[in-house]
Scaffold this active site. Structure first.
Site, PDB file in Angstrom:
ATOM      1  CE  LYS A  53      -3.740  30.984 -10.930  1.00 22.50           C
ATOM      2  NZ  LYS A  53      -4.922  30.233 -10.958  1.00 22.50           N
ATOM      3  CD  GLN A  97      -5.475  26.464 -10.913  1.00 25.25           C
ATOM      4  OE1 GLN A  97      -5.599  27.204 -10.262  1.00 25.25           O
ATOM      5  NE2 GLN A  97      -5.527  26.795 -12.423  1.00 25.25           N
ATOM      6  CG  ASP A 119     -10.499  31.943  -8.917  1.00 29.61           C
ATOM      7  OD1 ASP A 119      -9.759  32.814  -9.690  1.00 29.61           O
ATOM      8  OD2 ASP A 119      -9.983  30.927  -8.420  1.00 29.61           O
TER       9      ASP A 119
HETATM   10  N1  GUN Z   1      -8.091  27.521 -14.044  1.00 31.47           N
HETATM   11  C1  GUN Z   1      -7.850  28.214 -15.190  1.00 31.47           C
HETATM   12  N2  GUN Z   1      -7.911  29.636 -14.851  1.00 31.47           N
HETATM   13  C2  GUN Z   1      -8.176  29.788 -13.537  1.00 31.47           C
HETATM   14  C3  GUN Z   1      -8.434  30.718 -12.623  1.00 31.47           C
HETATM   15  O1  GUN Z   1      -8.405  31.805 -13.032  1.00 31.47           O
HETATM   16  N3  GUN Z   1      -8.698  30.334 -11.178  1.00 31.47           N
HETATM   17  C4  GUN Z   1      -8.915  29.112 -11.073  1.00 31.47           C
HETATM   18  N4  GUN Z   1      -9.315  28.987  -9.807  1.00 31.47           N
HETATM   19  N5  GUN Z   1      -8.709  28.137 -11.885  1.00 31.47           N
HETATM   20  C5  GUN Z   1      -8.463  28.309 -13.099  1.00 31.47           C
END
Ligand code: GUN
Length: 286
Positions: A53, A97, A119
């Site tokens: 990311k 995350q 998110d």
């Molecule tokens: N862990 C796995 N996929 C995601 C996501 O799309 N966002 C977040 N914050 N954590 C994740």
């Protein structure tokens, strides 16, 4: 016959081109989008995803504030970090995350400002999605719809079966397909005779975190199959579907890696640019 792959990397690259132009426009008015990434603990997979990311941010000239917190941080301390980021005018968007360590409840996500919740997991944003007035849509479900739409197949009136009912993927994915006028069935770990449902799916989305769980015998002839799972097995990444056997039955299939994963990151970038644009508009009063 073999299924055609749906190339998530190629679609993400197209999206980055458009987002690059939008960031350029923001930079011209003195706004550099800024994403704060919060990683709690040192789970290697989570570290890898956060790094991906951050790399995408770099590519798009989105600033990153990187917070790596000890796994024994308390719930209150984590909320304090988030609240500080909420109050930081420079930060447009916040990503915490998942998964979080067991002693931290995912309700910490409720303390993220809904305006910075890229998110889309804050109850306000999930509620807006449910009402069809969405603002920030969770990244993986948003990416799945884009992938399916990119193939040119019509979603309306199709039967979509979603395996998995998580708040982050299964439930919002079902809502998004419903918005496209599909008939949607959600199956989960307590659904008896899964194959009875999956073999009726024109579009099958699998998000259960069980490597190679879905085989060809569970899939309808000529279906579109979206594989959300990603697990490291024997030194390589595998999804929730058995790619070889499902390829012999399905029409279109997302590969792992290179399917849903790159689209999740691209949608996070899209939401981050959207957050910066919305906050600039509010400040500017236009
Ligand atoms: N862990 C796995 N996929 C995601 C996501 O799309 N966002 C977040 N914050 N954590 C994740």
């Amino acid at each position: 016959m073999t299924a055609q792959p749906i190339d998530g990397t190629a679609l993400a690259t197209k999206i980055y081109k458009k987002l690059g132009d939008e960031v350029k426009t923001l930079l011209q008015v003195g706004v550099q989008p800024c994403l704060a990434t919060v990683l709690v603990g040192d789970d290697p997979a989570s570290r890898h995803y956060v790094h991906k990311k951050q790399e995408a941010c770099k590519l798009l000239r989105i600033e990153v504030l990187d917070f790596q917190l000890n796994s024994n941080i308390s719930q209150d301390e984590l909320v304090s970090v988030i609240e500080e980021l909420n109050g930081n005018e420079k930060v447009n968007s916040i990503l915490v995350q998942l998964p979080l360590p067991n002693h931290i409840d995912e309700t910490v996500l409720h303390s993220i400002s809904p305006d910075k919740d890229v998110d889309g997991l804050h109850p306000l944003n999930l509620g807006l999605l449910l009402q069809g007035k969405e603002r920030f849509v969770p990244c993986t479900p948003k990416g799945i719809i884009r992938l399916v739409k990119s193939t040119g197949i019509l979603i309306e009136s199709k039967h979509v079966v979603v395996l998995g009912r998580s708040n982050i993927v299964g439930k919002p994915t079902a809502i998004l397909f419903l918005r496209e006028n599909a008939t949607v069935t959600i199956c989960h770990s307590k659904t008896p005779n899964l194959a009875l449902f999956t073999t009726q799916a024109d579009i099958l989305v699998v998000a259960i975190g069980k490597p190679r769980f879905v085989g060809g015998s569970m899939v309808k002839e000529r279906a579109v199959v979206v594989d959300v799972g990603i697990t490291k097995s024997g030194g390589k990444f595998v999804g929730d579907i058995n790619f070889e056997s499902v390829s012999k039955v399905a029409r279109l299939i997302t590969p792992v890696p290179g399917g849903v994963g790159p689209m999740t990151v691209a949608m996070l970038m899209e939401n981050t640019v959207l957050a910066a644009q919305m906050q600039f508009k509010n400040k500017d009063g236009s």
